[in-house]
Design a protein around this motif. Sequence first.
Motif, PDB file in Angstrom:
ATOM      1  N   ALA A   1       2.036  -7.278  -9.872  1.00  0.00           N
ATOM      2  CA  ALA A   1       0.858  -6.473 -10.108  1.00  0.00           C
ATOM      3  C   ALA A   1      -0.145  -7.664 -10.591  1.00  0.00           C
ATOM      4  N   SER A   2       0.387  -8.457 -11.632  1.00  0.00           N
ATOM      5  CA  SER A   2      -0.385  -9.712 -12.100  1.00  0.00           C
ATOM      6  C   SER A   2      -0.761 -10.756 -10.756  1.00  0.00           C
ATOM      7  N   ALA A   3       0.166 -11.138  -9.892  1.00  0.00           N
ATOM      8  CA  ALA A   3      -0.409 -11.688  -8.961  1.00  0.00           C
ATOM      9  C   ALA A   3      -1.584 -11.365  -7.940  1.00  0.00           C
ATOM     10  N   TRP A   4      -1.207  -9.911  -7.691  1.00  0.00           N
ATOM     11  CA  TRP A   4      -2.453  -9.226  -6.828  1.00  0.00           C
ATOM     12  C   TRP A   4      -3.687  -9.064  -7.846  1.00  0.00           C
ATOM     13  N   GLU A   5      -3.476  -8.842  -9.166  1.00  0.00           N
ATOM     14  CA  GLU A   5      -4.661  -8.827  -9.956  1.00  0.00           C
ATOM     15  C   GLU A   5      -5.591 -10.222 -10.216  1.00  0.00           C
ATOM     16  N   ASP A   6      -4.738 -11.211 -10.038  1.00  0.00           N
ATOM     17  CA  ASP A   6      -5.288 -12.604 -10.072  1.00  0.00           C
ATOM     18  C   ASP A   6      -5.993 -12.667  -8.632  1.00  0.00           C
ATOM     19  N   ILE A   7      -5.482 -12.217  -7.606  1.00  0.00           N
ATOM     20  CA  ILE A   7      -6.159 -12.365  -6.478  1.00  0.00           C
ATOM     21  C   ILE A   7      -7.456 -11.656  -6.377  1.00  0.00           C
ATOM     22  N   ALA A   8      -7.300 -10.488  -6.825  1.00  0.00           N
ATOM     23  CA  ALA A   8      -8.600  -9.557  -6.879  1.00  0.00           C
ATOM     24  C   ALA A   8      -9.608 -10.312  -7.776  1.00  0.00           C
ATOM     25  N   ARG A   9      -9.135 -10.793  -8.755  1.00  0.00           N
ATOM     26  CA  ARG A   9     -10.269 -11.444  -9.742  1.00  0.00           C
ATOM     27  C   ARG A   9     -10.674 -12.644  -9.139  1.00  0.00           C
ATOM     28  N   GLN A  10     -10.131 -13.441  -8.483  1.00  0.00           N
ATOM     29  CA  GLN A  10     -10.725 -14.706  -7.742  1.00  0.00           C
ATOM     30  C   GLN A  10     -11.610 -14.180  -6.629  1.00  0.00           C
ATOM     31  N   LEU A  11     -11.275 -13.037  -5.855  1.00  0.00           N
ATOM     32  CA  LEU A  11     -12.045 -12.574  -4.929  1.00  0.00           C
ATOM     33  C   LEU A  11     -13.374 -12.106  -5.225  1.00  0.00           C
ATOM     34  N   THR A  12     -13.518 -11.607  -6.506  1.00  0.00           N
ATOM     35  CA  THR A  12     -14.742 -10.946  -6.969  1.00  0.00           C
ATOM     36  C   THR A  12     -15.647 -12.016  -7.972  1.00  0.00           C
ATOM     37  N   THR A  13     -15.501 -13.098  -7.644  1.00  0.00           N
ATOM     38  CA  THR A  13     -16.091 -14.182  -8.596  1.00  0.00           C
ATOM     39  C   THR A  13     -17.724 -14.108  -7.837  1.00  0.00           C
TER      40      THR A  13
ATOM     41  N   ALA B   1       1.089  -1.297  -0.121  1.00  0.00           N
ATOM     42  CA  ALA B   1       0.235   0.051  -0.088  1.00  0.00           C
ATOM     43  C   ALA B   1       0.974   1.231  -0.018  1.00  0.00           C
ATOM     44  N   ILE B   2       1.272   1.501  -1.112  1.00  0.00           N
ATOM     45  CA  ILE B   2       2.225   2.731  -1.289  1.00  0.00           C
ATOM     46  C   ILE B   2       1.340   4.299  -1.705  1.00  0.00           C
ATOM     47  N   SER B   3       1.847   5.060  -1.126  1.00  0.00           N
ATOM     48  CA  SER B   3       1.270   6.346  -1.398  1.00  0.00           C
ATOM     49  C   SER B   3       2.021   6.839  -2.777  1.00  0.00           C
ATOM     50  N   ARG B   4       0.845   7.800  -3.375  1.00  0.00           N
ATOM     51  CA  ARG B   4       1.766   8.573  -4.718  1.00  0.00           C
ATOM     52  C   ARG B   4       3.003   9.011  -4.630  1.00  0.00           C
ATOM     53  N   GLU B   5       3.076   9.794  -3.577  1.00  0.00           N
ATOM     54  CA  GLU B   5       4.369  10.725  -3.284  1.00  0.00           C
ATOM     55  C   GLU B   5       5.556   9.407  -2.893  1.00  0.00           C
ATOM     56  N   ARG B   6       5.195   8.533  -2.127  1.00  0.00           N
ATOM     57  CA  ARG B   6       6.289   7.381  -1.962  1.00  0.00           C
ATOM     58  C   ARG B   6       6.503   6.664  -3.052  1.00  0.00           C
ATOM     59  N   ARG B   7       5.485   6.412  -4.030  1.00  0.00           N
ATOM     60  CA  ARG B   7       5.745   5.702  -5.565  1.00  0.00           C
ATOM     61  C   ARG B   7       6.598   6.419  -6.204  1.00  0.00           C
ATOM     62  N   ALA B   8       6.489   8.074  -6.210  1.00  0.00           N
ATOM     63  CA  ALA B   8       7.303   8.733  -6.955  1.00  0.00           C
ATOM     64  C   ALA B   8       8.908   8.542  -6.450  1.00  0.00           C
ATOM     65  N   ARG B   9       9.024   8.857  -5.293  1.00  0.00           N
ATOM     66  CA  ARG B   9      10.476   8.972  -4.670  1.00  0.00           C
ATOM     67  C   ARG B   9      11.135   7.470  -5.128  1.00  0.00           C
ATOM     68  N   ILE B  10      10.266   6.271  -4.999  1.00  0.00           N
ATOM     69  CA  ILE B  10      10.853   4.959  -5.349  1.00  0.00           C
ATOM     70  C   ILE B  10      11.346   4.805  -6.865  1.00  0.00           C
ATOM     71  N   ILE B  11      10.409   5.389  -7.768  1.00  0.00           N
ATOM     72  CA  ILE B  11      10.537   5.309  -9.103  1.00  0.00           C
ATOM     73  C   ILE B  11      11.785   5.965  -9.372  1.00  0.00           C
ATOM     74  N   GLU B  12      12.364   7.305  -8.583  1.00  0.00           N
ATOM     75  CA  GLU B  12      13.351   8.168  -8.934  1.00  0.00           C
ATOM     76  C   GLU B  12      14.558   7.479  -8.238  1.00  0.00           C
ATOM     77  N   SER B  13      14.661   6.393  -7.474  1.00  0.00           N
ATOM     78  CA  SER B  13      15.673   5.937  -6.749  1.00  0.00           C
ATOM     79  C   SER B  13      15.885   4.764  -7.460  1.00  0.00           C
ATOM     80  N   VAL B  14      15.372   4.163  -8.503  1.00  0.00           N
ATOM     81  CA  VAL B  14      15.827   3.108  -9.381  1.00  0.00           C
ATOM     82  C   VAL B  14      16.756   3.365 -10.256  1.00  0.00           C
ATOM     83  N   PRO B  15      18.176   2.762 -10.192  1.00  0.00           N
ATOM     84  CA  PRO B  15      19.132   3.345 -11.039  1.00  0.00           C
ATOM     85  C   PRO B  15      18.998   2.603 -12.523  1.00  0.00           C
TER      86      PRO B  15
END
Length: 336
Positions: free
Chosen positions: A311-323, A282-296
């Motif tokens: 992201a694909s794994a979490w999307e699969d979990i979300a899809r199965q939970l919403t059947t 659960a990453i905030s947008r501000e934290r996301r931006a700092r993480i992206i900038e830190s990747v060499p």
Amino acid sequence: MRTTAEGAWRDQLSDPCRVPVETVLASDSPRLAGVDDEHARVLAESGAVLPPIVIHRATRRVVDGMHRLQAAVLRGEDTIEARYFDGSDRDAFVLAVELNTAHGLPLCSADRAAAAERILESHPEWSDRAVSAVAGLSAKAVGAIRRKVLVEGHDVPARIGRDGRTRPLNSAAGRRRASELIAADPRASLRKIADQAGLSPGTVRDVRERMRRGEDPVPSALRTGRPAVGDADGHHRPQPFQLPSRSSGRDAAVMLEALVNDPSLRLTENGRHLLRLLSTHAISRERRARIIESVPPHAVATVSEVARECASAWEDIARQLTTPQRLGGVHRETER
């Protein structure tokens, strides 16, 4: 209530005296199997001077010492050394349990469990630890027995602990009272306020610290506790936990906080594992931006690929939970 029979009941026990054996009645014993004849025979043949038995004065029943009484009969003695207990009938049984747990032929586990059940029914205001100290069981075991045997009508607003102090089961009112006392006399000791508010000094200390920080002296969990819901038999059951309804643009941190407060998740191993994973992702947008900038630059492609896999794994979990099957179960649980 003190934790030893000698100390707790001293003022209700007479001095030792000789009592005719024929005037003494059999006990309301915590021993489910009754008197052990072999143990009584061993006592009789030992020739030792046995400690006084305890007799409930009002009923003439033995509170403690049935084996010693039978040993005296086997020896052919007409009288026996005894002390009278002048308390109530229900307290006489508690004393019997405590004395039999402390010395003599030990009570078996079934005896102790049955005794704890009976004490909970006669003294529902006693805490689990207070009962466990008498019955020789763990507080956890006593708590399980309490949940099994006590029904509506035994509910009490407070319980008496091993130290004899009465403490409310829900400390919200006591905390409010403590905050008023602190505001009226900021220099009063923790012990003084605790005695007046019916709380422990540790709870009063927490109230004082909350007031210093400008916070509500009552934690949110106590302010927002959900009331019990009656079932068809008139008993009470906890109201099911419900997540807040989702709206567009809802902050993930708010939804995650609601999940963390869900006992069906935080009290199971898989549930706690899920909450840890969600908290990590659960990453905030501000934290996301700092993480992206830190990747060499040389790691951009690898990080992107791993992120897509996660992201694909979490999307699969979300899809199965919403059947429809899963959502149908949620709706049925909510409607109960």
